[in-house]
Design a protein around this motif. Sequence first.
Motif, PDB file in Angstrom:
ATOM      1  N   MET A 235       0.823  -1.110   0.033  1.00  0.00           N
ATOM      2  CA  MET A 235      -0.072  -0.134  -0.078  1.00  0.00           C
ATOM      3  C   MET A 235       1.020   1.193  -0.232  1.00  0.00           C
ATOM      4  SD  MET A 235      -2.632   1.075   2.895  1.00  0.00           S
ATOM      5  CE  MET A 235      -3.242  -0.515   3.098  1.00  0.00           C
ATOM      6  N   MET A 236       0.727   2.230  -0.890  1.00  0.00           N
ATOM      7  CA  MET A 236       1.511   3.278  -0.893  1.00  0.00           C
ATOM      8  C   MET A 236       0.462   4.465  -0.628  1.00  0.00           C
ATOM      9  SD  MET A 236       4.306   3.065  -4.324  1.00  0.00           S
ATOM     10  CE  MET A 236       5.053   4.548  -3.692  1.00  0.00           C
ATOM     11  N   ILE A 237       0.920   5.335   0.148  1.00  0.00           N
ATOM     12  CA  ILE A 237       0.129   6.427   0.579  1.00  0.00           C
ATOM     13  C   ILE A 237       0.800   7.322   0.434  1.00  0.00           C
ATOM     14  CG2 ILE A 237      -1.073   7.361   2.727  1.00  0.00           C
ATOM     15  CD1 ILE A 237      -0.698   4.343   3.897  1.00  0.00           C
ATOM     16  N   ASP A 238       0.166   8.860  -0.071  1.00  0.00           N
ATOM     17  CA  ASP A 238       0.784  10.174  -0.371  1.00  0.00           C
ATOM     18  C   ASP A 238      -0.328  11.360   0.060  1.00  0.00           C
ATOM     19  OD1 ASP A 238       2.943  11.469  -2.363  1.00  0.00           O
ATOM     20  OD2 ASP A 238       1.051  12.361  -2.428  1.00  0.00           O
ATOM     21  N   PRO A 270      -2.683  -2.813  10.660  1.00  0.00           N
ATOM     22  CA  PRO A 270      -2.899  -4.090  11.458  1.00  0.00           C
ATOM     23  C   PRO A 270      -1.709  -4.331  12.412  1.00  0.00           C
ATOM     24  CG  PRO A 270      -3.162  -4.414   9.154  1.00  0.00           C
ATOM     25  CD  PRO A 270      -2.633  -3.123   9.426  1.00  0.00           C
ATOM     26  N   ASP A 271      -2.452  -5.202  13.441  1.00  0.00           N
ATOM     27  CA  ASP A 271      -1.171  -5.531  14.397  1.00  0.00           C
ATOM     28  C   ASP A 271       0.034  -6.233  13.702  1.00  0.00           C
ATOM     29  OD1 ASP A 271      -2.786  -4.629  16.334  1.00  0.00           O
ATOM     30  OD2 ASP A 271      -3.807  -6.605  16.875  1.00  0.00           O
ATOM     31  N   ASN A 272       1.086  -5.935  14.176  1.00  0.00           N
ATOM     32  CA  ASN A 272       2.559  -6.302  13.741  1.00  0.00           C
ATOM     33  C   ASN A 272       2.938  -6.031  12.621  1.00  0.00           C
ATOM     34  OD1 ASN A 272       2.652  -7.841  16.211  1.00  0.00           O
ATOM     35  ND2 ASN A 272       1.243  -9.644  15.377  1.00  0.00           N
ATOM     36  N   GLU A 273       2.036  -5.149  11.883  1.00  0.00           N
ATOM     37  CA  GLU A 273       2.603  -4.679  10.666  1.00  0.00           C
ATOM     38  C   GLU A 273       3.137  -3.337  10.519  1.00  0.00           C
ATOM     39  OE1 GLU A 273       2.712  -6.161   7.954  1.00  0.00           O
ATOM     40  OE2 GLU A 273       1.136  -7.927   8.213  1.00  0.00           O
ATOM     41  N   LEU A 274       4.456  -3.263  10.022  1.00  0.00           N
ATOM     42  CA  LEU A 274       5.138  -2.018   9.987  1.00  0.00           C
ATOM     43  C   LEU A 274       4.706  -0.723   8.814  1.00  0.00           C
ATOM     44  CD1 LEU A 274       8.614  -3.129  11.010  1.00  0.00           C
ATOM     45  CD2 LEU A 274       6.904  -2.490  12.575  1.00  0.00           C
ATOM     46  N   VAL A 275       4.941   0.638   9.370  1.00  0.00           N
ATOM     47  CA  VAL A 275       4.627   1.365   8.191  1.00  0.00           C
ATOM     48  C   VAL A 275       6.112   2.136   8.086  1.00  0.00           C
ATOM     49  CG1 VAL A 275       3.446   3.590   7.814  1.00  0.00           C
ATOM     50  CG2 VAL A 275       2.393   1.955   9.491  1.00  0.00           C
ATOM     51  N   TYR A 276       6.272   2.328   6.700  1.00  0.00           N
ATOM     52  CA  TYR A 276       7.666   2.950   6.294  1.00  0.00           C
ATOM     53  C   TYR A 276       7.296   4.061   5.470  1.00  0.00           C
ATOM     54  CZ  TYR A 276       8.763  -2.169   6.894  1.00  0.00           C
ATOM     55  OH  TYR A 276       8.815  -3.407   7.372  1.00  0.00           O
ATOM     56  N   ARG A 277       8.332   5.216   5.767  1.00  0.00           N
ATOM     57  CA  ARG A 277       8.237   6.490   5.197  1.00  0.00           C
ATOM     58  C   ARG A 277       9.340   6.084   3.977  1.00  0.00           C
ATOM     59  NH1 ARG A 277      10.647  12.370   6.627  1.00  0.00           N
ATOM     60  NH2 ARG A 277       9.766  13.602   4.859  1.00  0.00           N
ATOM     61  N   VAL A 278       9.032   6.239   2.581  1.00  0.00           N
ATOM     62  CA  VAL A 278       9.853   5.874   1.550  1.00  0.00           C
ATOM     63  C   VAL A 278      10.236   7.144   0.919  1.00  0.00           C
ATOM     64  CG1 VAL A 278       8.904   3.527   1.415  1.00  0.00           C
ATOM     65  CG2 VAL A 278       7.938   5.059   0.259  1.00  0.00           C
ATOM     66  N   GLY A 279       9.432   8.548   1.111  1.00  0.00           N
ATOM     67  CA  GLY A 279       9.738   9.464   0.339  1.00  0.00           C
ATOM     68  C   GLY A 279       9.288  10.724   1.190  1.00  0.00           C
ATOM     69  N   GLU A 282       5.462  10.141   0.960  1.00  0.00           N
ATOM     70  CA  GLU A 282       4.945   8.962   0.711  1.00  0.00           C
ATOM     71  C   GLU A 282       5.602   7.845   1.778  1.00  0.00           C
ATOM     72  OE1 GLU A 282       4.786   8.670  -4.134  1.00  0.00           O
ATOM     73  OE2 GLU A 282       6.683   7.854  -3.025  1.00  0.00           O
ATOM     74  N   PHE A 283       4.451   7.066   2.087  1.00  0.00           N
ATOM     75  CA  PHE A 283       4.508   6.041   2.932  1.00  0.00           C
ATOM     76  C   PHE A 283       4.097   4.765   2.471  1.00  0.00           C
ATOM     77  CE2 PHE A 283       3.474  10.108   5.033  1.00  0.00           C
ATOM     78  CZ  PHE A 283       4.606  10.317   6.142  1.00  0.00           C
ATOM     79  N   CYS A 284       4.625   3.709   2.874  1.00  0.00           N
ATOM     80  CA  CYS A 284       4.370   2.233   2.577  1.00  0.00           C
ATOM     81  C   CYS A 284       3.854   1.564   3.541  1.00  0.00           C
ATOM     82  CB  CYS A 284       5.510   1.655   1.807  1.00  0.00           C
ATOM     83  SG  CYS A 284       5.384   2.292   0.166  1.00  0.00           S
ATOM     84  N   LEU A 285       2.940   0.611   3.381  1.00  0.00           N
ATOM     85  CA  LEU A 285       2.539  -0.186   4.463  1.00  0.00           C
ATOM     86  C   LEU A 285       2.404  -1.863   3.589  1.00  0.00           C
ATOM     87  CD1 LEU A 285       1.446  -1.080   7.205  1.00  0.00           C
ATOM     88  CD2 LEU A 285      -0.721  -0.414   6.243  1.00  0.00           C
ATOM     89  N   ILE A 286       2.871  -2.733   4.197  1.00  0.00           N
ATOM     90  CA  ILE A 286       2.908  -4.141   3.921  1.00  0.00           C
ATOM     91  C   ILE A 286       1.893  -4.995   4.288  1.00  0.00           C
ATOM     92  CG2 ILE A 286       4.268  -6.107   3.295  1.00  0.00           C
ATOM     93  CD1 ILE A 286       6.725  -4.643   3.398  1.00  0.00           C
ATOM     94  N   LEU A 287       1.136  -5.467   3.536  1.00  0.00           N
ATOM     95  CA  LEU A 287      -0.149  -6.483   4.319  1.00  0.00           C
ATOM     96  C   LEU A 287       0.246  -7.913   3.840  1.00  0.00           C
ATOM     97  CD1 LEU A 287      -2.919  -4.113   3.540  1.00  0.00           C
ATOM     98  CD2 LEU A 287      -1.927  -4.268   5.773  1.00  0.00           C
ATOM     99  N   ILE A 321      -6.606  17.262   6.196  1.00  0.00           N
ATOM    100  CA  ILE A 321      -5.804  16.818   4.904  1.00  0.00           C
ATOM    101  C   ILE A 321      -6.420  15.378   4.527  1.00  0.00           C
ATOM    102  CG2 ILE A 321      -3.482  17.760   5.927  1.00  0.00           C
ATOM    103  CD1 ILE A 321      -2.701  14.897   6.356  1.00  0.00           C
ATOM    104  N   THR A 322      -6.061  15.226   3.239  1.00  0.00           N
ATOM    105  CA  THR A 322      -6.518  13.742   2.658  1.00  0.00           C
ATOM    106  C   THR A 322      -5.283  13.318   2.258  1.00  0.00           C
ATOM    107  OG1 THR A 322      -6.862  14.854   0.437  1.00  0.00           O
ATOM    108  CG2 THR A 322      -8.738  14.663   2.085  1.00  0.00           C
ATOM    109  N   VAL A 323      -5.383  12.155   1.831  1.00  0.00           N
ATOM    110  CA  VAL A 323      -4.453  10.911   1.182  1.00  0.00           C
ATOM    111  C   VAL A 323      -5.049  10.150   0.088  1.00  0.00           C
ATOM    112  CG1 VAL A 323      -3.126  10.928   3.289  1.00  0.00           C
ATOM    113  CG2 VAL A 323      -4.579   9.088   2.800  1.00  0.00           C
ATOM    114  N   SER A 324      -4.134  10.084  -0.927  1.00  0.00           N
ATOM    115  CA  SER A 324      -4.502   9.118  -1.908  1.00  0.00           C
ATOM    116  C   SER A 324      -3.640   7.778  -1.738  1.00  0.00           C
ATOM    117  CB  SER A 324      -4.111   9.616  -3.275  1.00  0.00           C
ATOM    118  OG  SER A 324      -4.885  10.791  -3.229  1.00  0.00           O
TER     119      SER A 324
END
Length: 366
Positions: A235-238, A270-279, A282-287, A321-324
């Motif tokens: 998941m990429m969040i901007d 979700p529990d045990n999932e990490l959030v990453y800042r990649v830019g 921009e943020f990423c989440l792995i599911l 604010i909003t995110v895509s």
Amino acid sequence: MLTSIFLSIIANISILSTASYIFVKLIPRKKTYTLNVKQHLLMIGVSSLTSFLLMLFSVDLPKGAIIDLRHIVLILLVYYVGPTVAFPTAIFISALRLSLGVNLVSLRMAMMYVVLGCILPMVCKKLEKQFNNKYTVLLILNAICVASIALNSYFLYDNFLVYFLIYSSFLVLSSLVVILATAFIEDLLKNLALYLNEKEHAKMDFLTGLYNMRAFNKKWQRIQADKTIETTALMMIDIDYFKWINDNHGHENGNFILRQLATSLKIGAPDNELVYRVGGEEFCLILNDLPYVAQKEIAENIRSSIADKEFVLENGTSIQITVSIGLAASAQSKDMKKLFRLADRCLYMAKNQGRNKVIGELMENE
């Protein structure tokens, strides 16, 4: 005679220092850990070998008695590792003592170490509750051991003054060695903690406290190699119009918003999932191991919660604010580059379709 005693003391101190270094090296290089069976056995083996070497460089006393610093190995294990390693080591120390010769003195000393292996952990726990200083605890444990050794050797001496001088000197010497060994171990542990902190900081984004792109890449490599993970998604969040926030409210407020968003993303993940800042924004989440419907639901919940939340500027003013969000999912293929490109494309589509949207796509299996 004095030269021999001095050399034995130097050898004992050198062996203990080397063993202390090895003990610290056997500790897993993690902030939180539990020793596995292999590490327990290695510690017991190294401790037993250390005790045997200390006995080889012991000072001979009348009637087959010997004096050395092997009890310090036991008290350090009791304090730093616990009874699961200390007690088996006490058994080995007893057996090794008998291997140098079986007589009344060696039998009593062997039994004494078994008893010490049982009672020292309990005494240590009580002392830790009473004293906050580790040196005080270890010095008291050392005094208990020296007193036990002295009592076992009491009958060997006709001259009480000689007996008193030997074991009072032994108490002073062993106490000094305990202090030196503890200081050495604490210094090694401090350096290990500093190394682990620096290693952790290298994976962290300094602004938001989230994991960075380097940590993201390492995580994905582990996911690609883990055959137990059946499904995965990226998941990429901007942040929408983030440049407008920086231009109108300043970069300090932009950073302030990023930190608040990072907190919201960690709560929404979700529990045990990490959030990453990649830019920049921009943020990423792995599911992992979630059906595509659940993945889309998580993404939509994150989007809506951000849209409904009030974000605060440094002057206390609230803004919205909003995110895509671009979601790329796959049931089998875990090709990082392909999923990343697909998520990026979905994010671009969400931006083009008016922002504040979730666009997802299920990657075809190869």
